[in-house]
Scaffold this motif. Structure first.
Motif, PDB file in Angstrom:
ATOM      1  N   GLU A 221      31.602  44.474 -21.452  1.00  0.00           N
ATOM      2  CA  GLU A 221      31.168  45.055 -22.037  1.00  0.00           C
ATOM      3  C   GLU A 221      29.891  45.119 -22.609  1.00  0.00           C
ATOM      4  O   GLU A 221      29.311  46.337 -22.918  1.00  0.00           O
ATOM      5  CB  GLU A 221      31.585  45.477 -23.624  1.00  0.00           C
ATOM      6  CG  GLU A 221      32.349  46.186 -24.635  1.00  0.00           C
ATOM      7  CD  GLU A 221      33.242  45.705 -25.841  1.00  0.00           C
ATOM      8  OE1 GLU A 221      33.722  44.062 -25.690  1.00  0.00           O
ATOM      9  OE2 GLU A 221      33.363  46.541 -26.277  1.00  0.00           O
ATOM     10  N   ASP A 224      27.890  47.207 -20.373  1.00  0.00           N
ATOM     11  CA  ASP A 224      27.998  48.324 -20.396  1.00  0.00           C
ATOM     12  C   ASP A 224      26.561  49.114 -21.612  1.00  0.00           C
ATOM     13  O   ASP A 224      26.511  49.623 -21.350  1.00  0.00           O
ATOM     14  CB  ASP A 224      28.919  49.037 -20.771  1.00  0.00           C
ATOM     15  CG  ASP A 224      29.957  48.975 -19.223  1.00  0.00           C
ATOM     16  OD1 ASP A 224      29.286  48.780 -18.537  1.00  0.00           O
ATOM     17  OD2 ASP A 224      31.203  48.725 -19.353  1.00  0.00           O
ATOM     18  N   TYR A 225      26.998  48.188 -22.117  1.00  0.00           N
ATOM     19  CA  TYR A 225      26.311  48.714 -23.901  1.00  0.00           C
ATOM     20  C   TYR A 225      24.487  47.828 -23.130  1.00  0.00           C
ATOM     21  O   TYR A 225      23.321  49.159 -23.402  1.00  0.00           O
ATOM     22  CB  TYR A 225      26.435  47.714 -25.023  1.00  0.00           C
ATOM     23  CG  TYR A 225      25.773  47.543 -25.905  1.00  0.00           C
ATOM     24  CD1 TYR A 225      24.311  49.448 -26.593  1.00  0.00           C
ATOM     25  CD2 TYR A 225      23.510  46.517 -26.412  1.00  0.00           C
ATOM     26  CE1 TYR A 225      22.942  48.552 -27.159  1.00  0.00           C
ATOM     27  CE2 TYR A 225      23.547  46.297 -26.965  1.00  0.00           C
ATOM     28  CZ  TYR A 225      23.003  47.863 -27.688  1.00  0.00           C
ATOM     29  OH  TYR A 225      21.754  47.490 -28.653  1.00  0.00           O
ATOM     30  N   THR A 227      23.214  48.316 -20.385  1.00  0.00           N
ATOM     31  CA  THR A 227      22.067  49.370 -19.883  1.00  0.00           C
ATOM     32  C   THR A 227      22.086  50.223 -20.006  1.00  0.00           C
ATOM     33  O   THR A 227      21.792  51.570 -18.885  1.00  0.00           O
ATOM     34  CB  THR A 227      23.382  49.073 -18.295  1.00  0.00           C
ATOM     35  OG1 THR A 227      24.351  48.674 -18.823  1.00  0.00           O
ATOM     36  CG2 THR A 227      22.892  47.867 -17.583  1.00  0.00           C
ATOM     37  N   GLN A 228      22.497  51.044 -20.634  1.00  0.00           N
ATOM     38  CA  GLN A 228      22.500  51.993 -21.695  1.00  0.00           C
ATOM     39  C   GLN A 228      20.499  52.022 -21.991  1.00  0.00           C
ATOM     40  O   GLN A 228      20.425  53.244 -22.713  1.00  0.00           O
ATOM     41  CB  GLN A 228      23.618  52.372 -22.607  1.00  0.00           C
ATOM     42  CG  GLN A 228      25.250  52.860 -22.202  1.00  0.00           C
ATOM     43  CD  GLN A 228      26.009  53.523 -23.243  1.00  0.00           C
ATOM     44  OE1 GLN A 228      25.268  53.243 -24.917  1.00  0.00           O
ATOM     45  NE2 GLN A 228      26.765  52.465 -23.148  1.00  0.00           N
ATOM     46  N   LYS A 252      33.546  47.059 -11.410  1.00  0.00           N
ATOM     47  CA  LYS A 252      32.715  47.713 -13.321  1.00  0.00           C
ATOM     48  C   LYS A 252      31.877  47.506 -12.665  1.00  0.00           C
ATOM     49  O   LYS A 252      31.333  47.637 -14.168  1.00  0.00           O
ATOM     50  CB  LYS A 252      34.498  46.432 -14.303  1.00  0.00           C
ATOM     51  CG  LYS A 252      35.450  46.742 -14.148  1.00  0.00           C
ATOM     52  CD  LYS A 252      35.777  46.557 -15.324  1.00  0.00           C
ATOM     53  CE  LYS A 252      36.827  47.053 -15.828  1.00  0.00           C
ATOM     54  NZ  LYS A 252      37.790  48.218 -16.094  1.00  0.00           N
ATOM     55  N   ASN A 256      27.166  50.985 -11.945  1.00  0.00           N
ATOM     56  CA  ASN A 256      26.167  50.741 -12.802  1.00  0.00           C
ATOM     57  C   ASN A 256      24.921  50.723 -12.264  1.00  0.00           C
ATOM     58  O   ASN A 256      24.323  49.325 -12.228  1.00  0.00           O
ATOM     59  CB  ASN A 256      25.811  49.440 -13.658  1.00  0.00           C
ATOM     60  CG  ASN A 256      25.651  50.337 -14.827  1.00  0.00           C
ATOM     61  OD1 ASN A 256      24.311  50.517 -15.178  1.00  0.00           O
ATOM     62  ND2 ASN A 256      26.028  49.003 -15.956  1.00  0.00           N
TER      63      ASN A 256
END
Ligand code: UD1
Ligand code: UDP
Length: 362
Positions: A221, A224-225, A227-228, A252, A256
């Motif tokens: 999680e 994911d944040y 790498t934005q 998962k 990315n």
């Protein structure tokens, strides 16, 4: 006097790179190195001896351990044999890993004087295997080499005598200072096609974070944040890699595009990655100190740290897995409003020199 230093893991090796050089200044000291084999992969052990041009260990154990207890037993038996034949006057153990504990127990049982490098650090969290290793090791140590003031206070509170305690600074920083030119010459940014300050660097390996599926999902999680917002370089520790496979979570990560996954990096490449990163996010012990020395913002995903000066003086922030707080801190870094920081006293590249000065007078 004969001194036997025991190392077993990646961070142990990185903390003793100046030992041979400094010990050779004293005719009265004969220094030998034992590697327990706790870390055995090329990229967790051999790479550091070769790229830092370290003398090979004088004694290398071959352990064949599938459990923590057999790891400890194997290491203790191997060190016992070496001590019987080499007959050291003093043993030095490093840090807080299982090899540290095993070696300390052997020294105690075989009546060898014991010095502990990086003693006195406390997270006050007994769920960490390292905290137990630190407490037991310090309870049987004769000479305490300490990296930061909190260590002196903890040892004093545990009734150690002032004449046993030496605040010498941080030998991990000695390595950074000694190899600075080589670190700066690493081609890793070029190889990964990265520009300075255009990426963040992550490492994760604490059992409390990576040994469960829930823990790994929390890390994903965070990834994911992040790498934005920015590209993320993540050299994966073998423990973490094995757990990701065990819980079948590879997919998962592999999808990315802003995530650069890699095997554990060599020291010079890894230091170059720290030096040019916008920030580091980690649960490592040593990396909290290296980022403090480099004054690179570090977010530590743990509830506590045994290295409090990296937070009070240095560039470290403890956040655990609170995503809102992580986001707020990352935004501070992006907007240049992150806290100001400094380098702790005695983290100057000369800790090993001070240690051997003390040892030469024993
Ligand atoms: C150990 C230390 C930890 C330290 C870390 C540094 C203990 C209790 N823990 O954790 O404090 O922060 O080293 O990296 O001593 N493995 C390999 N190759 C290797 C080493 C490990 O594949 O060279 C894999 C093995 O599957 C092994 C697992 O990683 O079972 C865990 O290794 P271990 O040395 O027991 O603990 P670390 O997690 O590396
Ligand atoms: N390190 C490295 N390559 C990597 C990750 C870390 O050379 O891919 C170095 C890091 O710079 C530091 C040491 O390994 O010098 C820290 O080891 P680790 O985080 O495994 O252990 P800890 O300090 O948490 O015990």
């Amino acid at each position: 006097q004969k001194i036997l230093t025991v190392v077993g893991t990646r961070p142990n090796i990185i903390k003793i790179t100046r030992f041979t050089h400094e010990s050779q200044k004293y005719l009265s000291i004969e220094h030998s190195l034992l590697h327990t084999g706790q870390h055995y992969s090329q990229n967790m052990s051999d790479v550091f001896f070769s790229e830092l041009q370290l003398k090979q260990p004088d004694f290398v154990l071959k352990i064949n351990a599938s459990t923590v207890v057999s790891q400890l037993v194997n290491i203790m038996q191997g060190i016992e044999q070496t001590v019987q034949s080499y007959k050291p006057d003093l043993m030095i153990v490093v840090g807080d890993v299982n090899s540290t504990l095993a070696a300390a127990l052997v020294a105690n049982k075989m009546n060898i004087r014991l010095a502990h490098l990086e003693s006195g650090l406390r997270s006050f969290d007994r769920s960490m295997p390292e905290e137990i290793n630190r407490i037991i090791t310090d309870s049987i140590t004769d000479i305490f080499f300490v990296t930061e003031q909190s260590g002196v206070e903890n040892l004093t509170n545990e009734n150690k005598l002032p004449e046993q305690i030496f605040l010498v600074g941080n030998t991990m920083i000695d390595t950074l200072v000694a190899y600075d030119e080589h670190i700066k010459a690493s081609p890793i940014l070029h190889n990964l096609q990265l520009k300075p300050a255009s990426y963040a660097l992550m490492t994760m390996h604490r059992p409390g974070n990576v040994d469960t599926k829930e823990g790994l999902l929390k890390i994903i999680e965070v990834i994911d944040y992040l790498t934005q917002r920015i590209r993320l370089v993540f050299p994966i520790h073998p423990r973490t890699f094995n757990k990701i496979k065990e819980f079948d979570l590879q997919n998962k990560l592999s999808a990315n595009k802003n995530l650069i996954l890699m095997d554990p990096a060599g020291y010079l490449d890894f230091q170059n990655l720290i030096l040019h990163s916008l920030f580091v996010i980690t649960d490592s012990g040593g990396i909290q100190e290296e980022t403090t020395f480099r004054q690179i913002p570090c977010i530590t995903l743990r509830p506590n740290t045994e290295r409090p000066c990296t937070v009070s003086i240095g560039s470290n922030t403890l956040l655990n897995f609170d995503l809102d707080k992580i986001k707020a801190t990352v935004e501070q870094i992006f907007s240049n409003t992150y806290k100001t920081c400094a380098i702790p006293p005695l983290w100057d590249g000369k800790a090993t020199e001070r240690i051997f000065e003390v040892l030469s007078k024993l």
